[in-house]
Write a protein that holds these residues in place. Structure first.
Motif: not given
Ligand code: ASP
Ligand code: MG
Length: 406
Positions: A275-291, A308-319
């Motif tokens: 369940g860890i991957a889903s807990k980490i990537l869930g909120p990122v995906g819900n914010a429409n940030i592409e991983v 994982f990697t994201v687009k640079r423009q989404d970096y701060e928000q993902a953090l």
């Protein structure tokens, strides 16, 4: 004599002279006896200008329906101007908006998907010897609302029309004379490819090569529409994007793509439990940030690292989104780097040859370039490196796989 769909991008119709130039090019095809359907983008810069005005007057997020009415207007201008320019050359032409064709889409404003194209009217126009000049990027939904297909969407309009009409070829006429082994601005020795497979082109387009919109390539591959990228301004065969055939000799590597605007995030010391991957990537995906790339280490002492990697423009928000998650799952820390780039080598020839990965890694090692992440598919190897080494990596790999020689 063939039926050809030609799409002209924003720079090709960037001013009145260029539109007249396009009209001459279409006239030439007509005089050679071909039937031509033309699809155009808005004049270069126009869609950006329209988006900017909509955002400014909204003072926030504008209504998506109205934004589509607004942004689709750029193509209304160019279809009319090109039709007038063609008529001046005594080439019969008629402009058509998306709903006049009709190009039916779903109702997802700003990113609508084409569902169906009614070809009856177009065929009628063609049979009268008239050139239909169709607005790219736009369609109409069931309720009669104007929709747009997403930025760069007129490539997809053209391919969809070519598929619906069973055209002999879909030409994407642009400001470059084809698809190159890599970005010629980065590597002088880059070479135009005579052909490339849909699969390879789809990888290159998704991996950062900007010549074609990925969705149009996907569409062309699915409906087997022969697609040719060629220059509007110079003669030449361009690059044919086609299905893999037995008698084509497949190079090991066809092209190298790069994407500069990347960032990576590592959640370190994560409990190695379900369940860890889903807990980490869930909120990122819900914010429409592409991983994009995802790497998880094998655990040691019940702990693991998750990167994982994201687009640079989404970096701060993902953090920011991940701060509370780190607490919640009891991870040790979160860190990241937004000065990374992705370099990818693509080739269907890799499928039947071992050793491409080793050659890639050896090549980068001999340049002292550290590889931070790796991901592979059957026809692709992607690596993440520090952004400052990106150009060097592309150049070294281009030479390693002899891409400069035909
Ligand atoms: N004019 C639209 C855009 O700039 C569509 C296109 O050019 O393909 O995104
Ligand atoms: Mg454009």
């Amino acid at each position: 004599m063939a039926l050809i769909v030609q799409k002209y991008g924003g720079t090709s119709v960037g001013d009145l002279d260029r539109i007249s130039g396009v009209a001459q090019r279409v006239q030439r095809y007509r005089s050679e006896g071909h039937d031509v359907v033309v699809v155009v983008s808005a004049m270069s810069g126009e869609t950006n200008r329209l988006v900017g005005m909509g955002q400014e007057i909204a003072g926030g997020t504008p209504d998506p329906r109205e934004m589509d009415v607004l942004t689709s207007s750029g193509e209304q201008v160019t279809i009319a101007l090109l039709s007038i320019a063609l008529q001046r050359l005594r080439v019969a032409a008629r402009s058509l908006l998306g709903d006049q064709v009709a190009i039916r889409t779903d109702s997802a404003f700003g990113r609508a998907r084409i569902q169906n194209i009614d070809t009856e009217r177009l065929r009628g126009i063609l049979s009268q010897g008239v050139v239909p000049v169709v607005a790219g990027f736009q369609g109409v939904d069931e309720g009669g609302n104007v929709t747009t297909l997403g930025r760069g969407g007129s490539d997809t309009s053209a391919v969809a029309l070519a598929a619906a009409l069973s055209a002999d070829e879909c030409e994407i006429c642009t400001d470059v004379d084809g698809v190159y082994t890599t970005d010629p601005r980065l590597v002088e020795a880059a070479r135009r490819l005579d052909y490339i497979t849909f699969e390879e082109m789809l990888e290159l387009a998704s991996l950062g090569s900007k010549v074609l919109h990925p969705r149009s390539v996907e569409f062309a591959g699915r409906y087997r529409v022969p697609l040719r990228v060629m220059s509007t301004f110079e003669d030449g065969p361009g690059t044919l994007i086609t299905i893999e055939s037995e008698n084509m000799e497949q190079p090991l590597v066809s092209g190298i793509a790069h994407a500069r605007d990347e960032a990576k995030i590592t959640v370190a010391g994560v409990p190695d439990i379900p369940g860890i991957a889903s807990k980490i990537l869930g909120p990122v995906g819900n914010a429409n940030i592409e991983v994009d790339m995802i790497v998880q280490n094998t655990g040691a002492d019940g702990l693991t690292d998750f990167t994982f990697t994201v687009k640079r423009q989404d970096y701060e928000q993902a953090l920011e989104l991940l701060e509370p998650v780190v607490q919640e799952i009891g991870a040790r820390e979160i860190n990241g780097d937004n000065e990374i780039a992705k370099v990818s080598i693509v080739g269907v020839g890799m499928r039947s040859h071992a050793g491409v990965a080793t050659r890639t890694f050896d090549c980068l090692a001999s340049e002292n370039i550290n590889i931070q992440m790796i991901s592979t598919s059957e026809i692709k190897i992607s690596v993440v490196v520090a952004e400052k080494y990106m150009e060097l990596a592309v150049r070294a790999l281009h030479a390693e796989f002899d891409l400069q020689d035909a």
